[in-house]
Structure formats: C-alpha cells, structure tokens
Design an enzyme around this catalytic site. Structure first.
Site: not given
Ligand code: SDX
Length: 428
Positions: A306, A363
């Site tokens: 998140h 989710d």
């Molecule tokens: C919602 O914003 C809100 O409030 C949203 C929400 C709401 O109520 O409106 O809460 C609802 O959208 C919840 C999120 C649902 N999405 C997912 O579950 C999709 C999977 N999650 C990710 O794609 C990710 O965690 C996000 C999109 C939710 C957040 O992405 P960020 O904040 O841009 O974080 P990032 O992509 O920069 O990740 C940081 C690190 C990265 O690794 P490094 O580059 O540091 O090595 O964490 C890793 C990412 O690759 N990472 C994951 C991951 N989420 C982040 N690795 C594996 N699996 C994951 N799910």
C-alpha cells in the site's frame, strides 16, 4: 507558526509550515514558483499533499483509519452504510430524523429512467460491469441536465447525491442480471439499501427470495470499510475532474474509471484470480511468493502492499474476521480462504515483504467475502465503487464548498529544445 527555510544559492526563502489536527506536517509551497522560480517534482505524488481535508484521517504507520474522527472499527461494528455515507458527506452522525430523510430520499430514487434500460441491450453480454457503471453514471447527466449546473445550490446538490447513491446500486445490479441473461429485478422500497441490492442481484421472478440478515450485515460492513480513504488515486481523479466544475456525475464516472485499474480497486478481482491460480497449481503459495519477489517478473502479490499503510491495513483485518464469521454462519467452506491465509503467513514471514513493509490491504480478503455472498468476481470492483461512492461525493463536495481552484499541476520539460520545421522533401 513555524517556518521552513529553503536555501537556493545565496538566497534563503522562508516557507510556512502547516500542521494538521493530528499533528501531520506540510511545507506550504503555494507561492514557491512565484518567489523562487522553482517548482517541486514528485512523480506519483508520494510526498505531495493535494489539499487540506476534514473527511478521513489515516495513519499508515500505525494502521489507523477514521471517518470524521470516528474509528473505522467502531463504525464497522455499530453503523450502517447509509449512516456512514451521511457522516462522511455531511460531517456529523445523523439524528434519527436526518437518517430517515436521507434513507427515504435514496429509496425514492432507486429507479433509473426506463430509456436507460435500452442501454443494456447494446452492451455485449460479457461487458465488464465497471465499463457499464462508468458509462451509465456519466449517462445519468444526460437525464438530469440541470444537475450539471448545481452551482452548489444545496437542494440540487443533495438531490444529485441521493440520485447517485440510489441509482448506482440499481445500475450495478442490472449489469449483473444482464450478464446472466436474467430479467432485471426492480428495486423495492420496502427494503433497506443493502437488502434492496441483494434482492435486485439474486431474486428470481420464479421463486420467493428471502434476504438473509447475516448477509445484509456483512454487506453493510464491507461497504462501510470502503467508504473513503482520503486522497487515493480514484478520489484524486474525482477531485481533479470536479475542479473544472464538470457535473458531479462526470466527476464520479471518472473516479469509477480510475478505480478499475488492477493497481487500485481492480486488485480485488486480481486477488481471487491469483488465489484460483495457486489452487489450480496445487496450492503451492511459496512459489507465488517467490514469483512476486522476482524482479524479472512484473508479477506482484495482488492485495499486498500500500502507498500509505506500512503496517496492517485496518480494513483488511476486519474483512478477514467478517469473512471467517460469514463463511461459518453460512456453512460455506471456501478453499481460497485457506490459501489466502497461508499466503499471508508465508509473505509476512519473508524478509522481502518485511523489509518493504508490505501487508495485506483492503483488497486481499474482500473477494472471499463477496464470493460467500454470491457476488461474481467480475463484480468485485463494482462493489468497491458502490462502497467508495460516498467518499468520492464527500471529497468532491469539500473541494467545491472550499472553492478550490482548478487542478493544473506543473511539469519539468525534458524533450527536444527549439528546432525548425523540415519539409517532407528535405528529410532524410
Ligand atoms: C487500493 O491509495 C489508497 O488508499 C488505495 C486503496 C483505497 O482504499 O483507495 O487503499 C485501495 O488501491 C489498495 C491497493 C490495491 N493494489 C494492489 O493490491 C496491487 C498490488 N500492490 C502494489 O502494486 C503496490 O503495493 C501499490 C500499488 C498498492 C503501492 O505501490 P507503491 O506505493 O507505488 O509502492 P512501490 O510500487 O514503489 O513498491 C515499493 C516496493 C517495490 O520494490 P523495490 O523497487 O523497492 O525493490 O515494494 C514492491 C515494489 O516492487 N512491492 C511489491 C508489491 N507491492 C510493492 N512487490 C510484490 N508484490 C506487491 N504487491
């Protein structure tokens, strides 16, 4: 008021510091460009506050979420979706009379114009219900053109709010009925909002349909948990679209589109597809976790991580508990719940997830609950949208009531510098 000092070259600029009621701190850069010629750069707005809002407070480090100051845990336990919708939109818990008027106002607007039924004949049978919802909400503006120019006339705004909350549920249910080849089921004023939705979704003209109060309670809870979440992607979309003074229908329709993405509200559908894949491959959750850690794979553990929560998403905790309770009360045994729980356990003990503070988000378990209710996977994000509707409306209303300016971010240009046109015949 404390001030921040920004030193650029031999110039020191002082900037006001803003402190929120929960102690959050921000540097006010409203006049930065005028005063220094500089803008800030923050792709994805990871450190940028878009507004000052009194609607929702969340603390990502502590896993705290409150609507208008009320903890989400208390609202989920004691309130109903429409009561929470009133709270979020109007700022206070309603009196009994206010709640009755708000509820009746919504009940009386659950029908959609009969001409809108024809729209369903045009969609392909397997049309994704989020595409239907976004276009039908936008189409509402063609049936209520005066709502374009609410100009914040309170009565017109309130009427549009009731129309949106009421008709979105009918539109959503009817898209499901169309996809199943079932006759549509009209809303019934004798039902509460959640009971009406379940009736429109699942009642068949050939038999009596008893609305299950346990399912109604669970549906109220999960909609409450989705009702607002401060400046997330889709809410920011609603605010930006609404800041041009487009109609509330247009702003909400843009929010539905933004929510659809798999990184945002579309994740709940992706989670179930991921769990089904694990099940089909024999239930090896470790393999899926390793794949999510593999930088060469663009796969992510859906429902994990998140932007704000770097601790447990408090909503995920409640949904997991309510899912457990609902499944046992309904006597449903869903193997995907067990897979989800073991996936959570493996991930939360893995340094990759621990180091990045990746926890289950809203989710991760919501699809398990929707499945128990009988809602099909492709409708999961529509359920998220129905839940988030009061939040989108409240955030739009706050933005318009505060007369915030049209949103128009700046950029840093990194393209070609000036060059002269070359006629087609003179090009290489
Ligand atoms: C919602 O914003 C809100 O409030 C949203 C929400 C709401 O109520 O409106 O809460 C609802 O959208 C919840 C999120 C649902 N999405 C997912 O579950 C999709 C999977 N999650 C990710 O794609 C990710 O965690 C996000 C999109 C939710 C957040 O992405 P960020 O904040 O841009 O974080 P990032 O992509 O920069 O990740 C940081 C690190 C990265 O690794 P490094 O580059 O540091 O090595 O964490 C890793 C990412 O690759 N990472 C994951 C991951 N989420 C982040 N690795 C594996 N699996 C994951 N799910």
């Amino acid at each position: 008021m404390d001030r921040a000092k920004l030193i650029i070259g031999n110039q020191t600029h002082e900037l006001d510091i803003i402190k929120g009621t929960e102690g959050e701190l921000a540097i006010d850069i409203t006049n930065l460009r005028n005063d220094t010629g500089y803008i800030t750069s923050d792709t994805g707005y990871k450190s940028t506050g878009a507004t000052r809002s009194a609607i929702t407070f969340l603390d990502g480090e502590k896993g705290v979420l409150r609507y208008r100051g009320y903890p989400i845990e208390q609202l989920a336990e004691n309130s109903t979706f429409l009561e929470v919708a009133y709270l979020i939109i109007y700022g206070e818990l309603p009196s009994p009379v206010e709640l009755e008027n708000f509820t009746n106002g919504i009940t009386r607007h659950t029908l959609i114009h009969e001409d809108m039924k024809k729209f369903y004949e045009g969609y392909p049978e397997k049309a994704h219900p989020m595409g239907v919802l976004a276009s039908m909400i936008s189409a509402l503006s063609t049936f209520y053109p005066d709502d374009h120019n609410t100009n914040l006339d309170p009565e017109k705004v309130d009427l549009t709010i009731r129309r949106l909350i009421a008709k979105s549920a009918t539109i959503a249910a009817w898209s499901y009925r169309k996809s199943q080849g079932f006759p549509i089921m009209y809303p019934q004023n004798r039902y509460s909002y959640c009971a009406n939705f379940l009736h429109m979704m699942f009642a068949l003209p050939t038999e009596e349909y008893d609305v299950n109060p346990t399912v109604v309670r669970a549906l109220n809870t999960i909609l409450i948990l989705h009702a607002d979440h401060e400046q997330n992607c889709s809410t920011s979309t609603v605010r930006i679209a609404g800041s041009s003074h487009a109609s509330l229908y247009a702003a909400i329709s843009s929010g539905v589109c933004a929510l659809w993405g798999p990184l945002h509200g579309g994740a709940n559908q992706e989670v179930i597809d991921m769990l089904k894949k694990i099940q089909a491959q024999g239930g090896d959750v470790k393999k899926m976790v390793e794949k999510a850690k593999d930088k060469d794979s663009d796969f992510r553990l859906m429902g994990f991580g998140h932007r704000v929560y770097k601790n447990f998403d408090p909503r995920a905790k409640i949904i997991k508990k309510v899912s457990d309770e609902l499944l046992s009360e309904l006597g449903v045994d869903d193997p995907l719940l067990d897979i989800a729980k073991s996936l959570e356990e493996v991930a939360l003990n893995d340094s990759y997830f621990i180091d990045r503070k990746l926890y289950p988000n809203v989710d991760f378990y919501s699809g398990i609950l929707y499945r128990a209710i009988g809602i099909p996977t492709e409708m999961f994000t529509v359920m998220f949208a129905l839940g988030r509707l009061p939040g989108w409306i409240a955030q739009w209303k706050e933005m318009r009531d505060n007369n915030e300016p049209i949103s128009r971010p700046r950029q840093i240009y990194i393209g070609e510098t000036k060059r002269d046109y070359v006629k087609i015949g003179d090009r290489g």
